[in-house]
Motif scaffolding. Structure first.
Motif, PDB file in Angstrom:
ATOM      1  N   ALA A   1       3.227   5.953  -5.625  1.00 29.24           N
ATOM      2  CA  ALA A   1       2.966   6.038  -7.066  1.00 29.24           C
ATOM      3  C   ALA A   1       1.857   7.051  -7.347  1.00 29.24           C
ATOM      4  O   ALA A   1       1.961   7.859  -8.277  1.00 29.24           O
ATOM      5  CB  ALA A   1       2.593   4.661  -7.618  1.00 29.24           C
ATOM      6  N   LEU A   2       0.809   7.023  -6.544  1.00 29.76           N
ATOM      7  CA  LEU A   2      -0.278   7.990  -6.723  1.00 29.76           C
ATOM      8  C   LEU A   2       0.194   9.417  -6.446  1.00 29.76           C
ATOM      9  O   LEU A   2      -0.205  10.352  -7.149  1.00 29.76           O
ATOM     10  CB  LEU A   2      -1.459   7.631  -5.821  1.00 29.76           C
ATOM     11  CG  LEU A   2      -2.269   6.419  -6.264  1.00 29.76           C
ATOM     12  CD1 LEU A   2      -3.241   6.011  -5.169  1.00 29.76           C
ATOM     13  CD2 LEU A   2      -2.998   6.708  -7.569  1.00 29.76           C
ATOM     14  N   ALA A   3       1.035   9.586  -5.452  1.00 26.36           N
ATOM     15  CA  ALA A   3       1.555  10.922  -5.137  1.00 26.36           C
ATOM     16  C   ALA A   3       2.401  11.460  -6.287  1.00 26.36           C
ATOM     17  O   ALA A   3       2.271  12.630  -6.674  1.00 26.36           O
ATOM     18  CB  ALA A   3       2.373  10.881  -3.847  1.00 26.36           C
TER      19      ALA A   3
ATOM     20  N   THR B   1       0.838  -1.202   0.000  1.00 24.14           N
ATOM     21  CA  THR B   1       0.000   0.000   0.000  1.00 24.14           C
ATOM     22  C   THR B   1       0.874   1.253   0.000  1.00 24.14           C
ATOM     23  O   THR B   1       0.573   2.222  -0.706  1.00 24.14           O
ATOM     24  CB  THR B   1      -0.941  -0.002   1.216  1.00 24.14           C
ATOM     25  OG1 THR B   1      -1.793  -1.153   1.130  1.00 24.14           O
ATOM     26  CG2 THR B   1      -1.794   1.250   1.267  1.00 24.14           C
ATOM     27  N   ALA B   2       1.968   1.224   0.741  1.00 30.39           N
ATOM     28  CA  ALA B   2       2.866   2.384   0.783  1.00 30.39           C
ATOM     29  C   ALA B   2       3.444   2.676  -0.603  1.00 30.39           C
ATOM     30  O   ALA B   2       3.543   3.839  -1.008  1.00 30.39           O
ATOM     31  CB  ALA B   2       3.993   2.146   1.790  1.00 30.39           C
ATOM     32  N   ALA B   3       3.813   1.627  -1.327  1.00 32.64           N
ATOM     33  CA  ALA B   3       4.353   1.827  -2.677  1.00 32.64           C
ATOM     34  C   ALA B   3       3.289   2.395  -3.608  1.00 32.64           C
ATOM     35  O   ALA B   3       3.563   3.283  -4.420  1.00 32.64           O
ATOM     36  CB  ALA B   3       4.895   0.511  -3.226  1.00 32.64           C
TER      37      ALA B   3
END
Length: 99
Positions: A78-80, A72-74
């Motif tokens: 990616a979304l950021a 989820t952190a990755a």
């Protein structure tokens, strides 16, 4: 120390079939065990299969890859990054790095 592991997205799978330079880099990384895929990329790429036989061919090719769990952190990162690119209208059109 081993080299970096690269997560191949759908565009890499498509572009390696079109451009010899990308294909050579793809094949080198794959042979070195430095190219990975993830479930999301696999689903996106398999969606390109034109028929059941084509699907099985793509599936067999993907099974030979290293698999990477994407946290989820990755995905949040990616979304950021995607959002930052969008701020300058670069989220749909950006240059890929040259090798």
């Amino acid at each position: 120390m081993a080299g970096a592991i690269y997560l191949a997205d759908t565009s890499v799978f498509v572009l390696q079939g079109r451009y010899p330079t990308v294909r050579r880099r793809f094949e080198t990384l794959l042979a070195e065990g430095r190219l990975a895929t993830c479930h999301m990329a696999a689903l996106e790429f398999l969606n390109n299969a034109p028929h059941p036989k084509g699907y099985e061919i793509l599936w067999q090719a993907l099974r030979g890859h290293r698999w990477m769990d994407v946290t989820t952190a990755a995905m949040d990162r990616a979304l950021a990054v995607h959002r930052m690119l969008a701020a300058d209208s670069q989220h749909r059109n950006f240059r890929l790095p040259t090798w």
